[in-house]
Design a protein around this motif. Structure first.
Motif, short mmCIF file in Angstrom:
data_model
loop_
_atom_site.label_atom_id
_atom_site.label_comp_id
_atom_site.label_asym_id
_atom_site.label_seq_id
_atom_site.Cartn_x
_atom_site.Cartn_y
_atom_site.Cartn_z
N PRO A 240 -2.10 1.77 28.80
CA PRO A 240 -0.97 2.67 28.40
C PRO A 240 -0.63 2.48 26.88
N TRP A 241 -0.53 1.12 26.47
CA TRP A 241 -0.13 0.63 25.51
C TRP A 241 -0.99 1.21 24.26
N LEU A 242 -2.37 0.68 24.56
CA LEU A 242 -3.51 1.15 23.75
C LEU A 242 -3.58 2.53 23.42
N SER A 243 -3.34 3.19 24.60
CA SER A 243 -3.40 4.92 24.44
C SER A 243 -2.28 5.31 23.36
N ALA A 244 -0.97 4.53 23.72
CA ALA A 244 0.14 4.94 22.79
C ALA A 244 -0.16 4.64 21.20
N LEU A 245 -0.98 3.52 21.10
CA LEU A 245 -1.22 3.33 19.64
C LEU A 245 -2.46 4.07 19.15
N ALA A 246 -3.22 4.43 19.97
CA ALA A 246 -4.35 5.61 19.53
C ALA A 246 -3.53 7.03 19.13
N ALA A 247 -2.74 7.38 19.91
CA ALA A 247 -1.97 8.65 19.40
C ALA A 247 -1.29 8.41 18.42
N ALA A 248 -0.64 7.33 18.01
CA ALA A 248 0.02 7.13 16.78
C ALA A 248 -0.89 7.06 15.47
N LEU A 249 -2.17 6.38 15.76
CA LEU A 249 -3.12 6.46 14.69
C LEU A 249 -3.43 7.93 14.39
N LEU B 201 0.82 -1.33 -0.23
CA LEU B 201 -0.13 -0.10 0.00
C LEU B 201 0.63 1.42 -0.22
N GLY B 202 2.36 0.90 0.15
CA GLY B 202 2.93 2.42 0.18
C GLY B 202 2.50 3.02 1.44
N ALA B 203 2.46 2.32 2.60
CA ALA B 203 2.33 2.80 3.78
C ALA B 203 3.36 2.50 4.74
N ARG B 204 3.22 3.22 6.00
CA ARG B 204 4.07 2.77 6.99
C ARG B 204 3.81 1.72 7.94
N PHE B 205 4.64 0.85 8.21
CA PHE B 205 4.17 -0.32 9.17
C PHE B 205 4.52 0.08 10.42
N VAL B 206 3.27 0.11 11.27
CA VAL B 206 3.54 0.45 13.00
C VAL B 206 3.31 -1.14 13.45
N GLU B 207 4.42 -1.48 14.22
CA GLU B 207 4.47 -2.69 14.87
C GLU B 207 3.73 -2.49 16.29
N ARG C 272 -0.43 7.31 5.54
CA ARG C 272 -1.00 6.04 5.38
C ARG C 272 -0.40 4.94 6.35
N VAL C 273 -0.90 4.28 7.18
CA VAL C 273 -0.27 3.49 8.17
C VAL C 273 -1.10 1.97 8.31
N VAL C 274 -0.17 1.00 8.42
CA VAL C 274 -0.87 -0.24 8.64
C VAL C 274 -0.30 -0.38 10.17
N LEU C 275 -1.33 -0.89 11.06
CA LEU C 275 -0.87 -0.98 12.46
C LEU C 275 -1.13 -2.32 12.75
N SER C 276 -0.11 -3.25 13.27
CA SER C 276 -0.55 -4.50 13.91
C SER C 276 -0.77 -4.36 15.44
N CYS C 277 -2.18 -4.81 15.89
CA CYS C 277 -2.41 -4.87 17.37
C CYS C 277 -3.62 -5.85 17.34
N SER C 278 -3.27 -6.68 18.43
CA SER C 278 -4.36 -7.91 18.76
C SER C 278 -5.88 -7.25 18.83
N ALA C 279 -6.02 -6.19 19.55
CA ALA C 279 -7.22 -5.38 19.59
C ALA C 279 -8.24 -6.53 20.07
N LEU C 280 -8.11 -7.31 20.91
CA LEU C 280 -9.09 -8.31 21.25
C LEU C 280 -10.21 -8.36 21.67
N ARG C 281 -10.41 -6.99 22.52
CA ARG C 281 -11.52 -6.73 23.27
C ARG C 281 -12.33 -5.56 22.51
N ARG C 282 -13.64 -5.52 22.50
CA ARG C 282 -14.34 -4.19 21.91
C ARG C 282 -13.81 -2.79 22.44
#
Ligand SMILES: Nc1ncnc2c1ncn2[C@@H]1O[C@H](COP(=O)(O)OP(=O)(O)OP(=O)(O)O)[C@@H](O)[C@H]1O
Ligand SMILES: [Mg+2]
Length: 172
Positions: free
Chosen positions: A60-69, A28-34, A78-88
């Motif tokens: 705190p982990w999720l907050s940091a990822l939300a801030a990155a998004l 996608l020509g996007a940045r990958f965010v692990e 354009r970003v692709v983020l990998s995150c288990s995001a298991l719960r609603r």
């Protein structure tokens, strides 16, 4: 419809978020965010010891990822983020950073996932955590508009399937 600028690859350990995420970002020509890179040393140590993370550990982990998004939204990157995001609730935190983020759930059966984790070397997430991840997973509901993709396909097939849905398919 404009393609979303952020794609979140979600799913339990072994579903291929990191592996496929890298390839999807490239396509996608996007940045990958692990997402795992945003974990604290404490969280990483817990996972290494096969201790499931609690909601408090993940906050705190999720907050940091939300801030990155959110940052990517502001800069229109354009970003692709990998995150288990298991719960609603976890997905809701991420969506608060970018409401237009498109979630893609990499879904596979437990045996496929376990086999992948057992064959994966040098990773801090032990296969022993798979059961707790599967128990924690809250299957996305229709209103979340999460795309479900069969994670048993090969990685190129998954990338292609996501690209097709985004309207960026190589055959379109
Ligand atoms: N579609 C696929 N087909 C075959 N093997 C795959 C596929 N996707 C990933 N793998 C392999 O399965 C293993 C787990 O993949 P990966 O590390 O990307 O999972 P993950 O979802 O990021 O897990 P974690 O939550 O622990 O970070 C890796 O060895 C990877 O190379
Ligand atoms: Mg990973």
């Amino acid at each position: 419809m404009d393609a979303p600028t952020a794609v979140v690859l979600m799913g339990v350990a072994g579903s291929g978020k990191s592996h496929v995420g890298r390839l999807l970002a490239e396509a996608l020509g996007a940045r990958f965010v692990e997402g795992d890179a945003y974990h604290s040393d404490e969280n990483r140590a817990r996972m290494q010891a096969a201790i499931p993370l609690t909601d408090a550990d993940r906050a705190p982990w999720l907050s940091a990822l939300a801030a990155a998004l959110q940052q990517a939204r502001v800069t229109r990157e354009r970003v692709v983020l990998s995150c288990s995001a298991l719960r609603r609730a976890y997905r809701d935190v991420l969506r608060a950073g970018n409401r237009a983020a498109q979630f893609v759930w990499l879904h596979a059966d437990a045996e496929t996932l376990r086999a992948r984790l057992l064959s994966r070397a040098d990773h801090y997430m032990p296969a022993a955590l798979l059961d707790s991840q599967l128990a924690t997973l809250e299957v996305p509901t229709a209103d979340e508009q999460v795309w479900q993709i069969d994670a048993r396909m090969d990685a190129a097939g998954i990338v292609d399937a996501v690209q097709q849905r985004l309207g960026h398919g190589s055959t379109q």
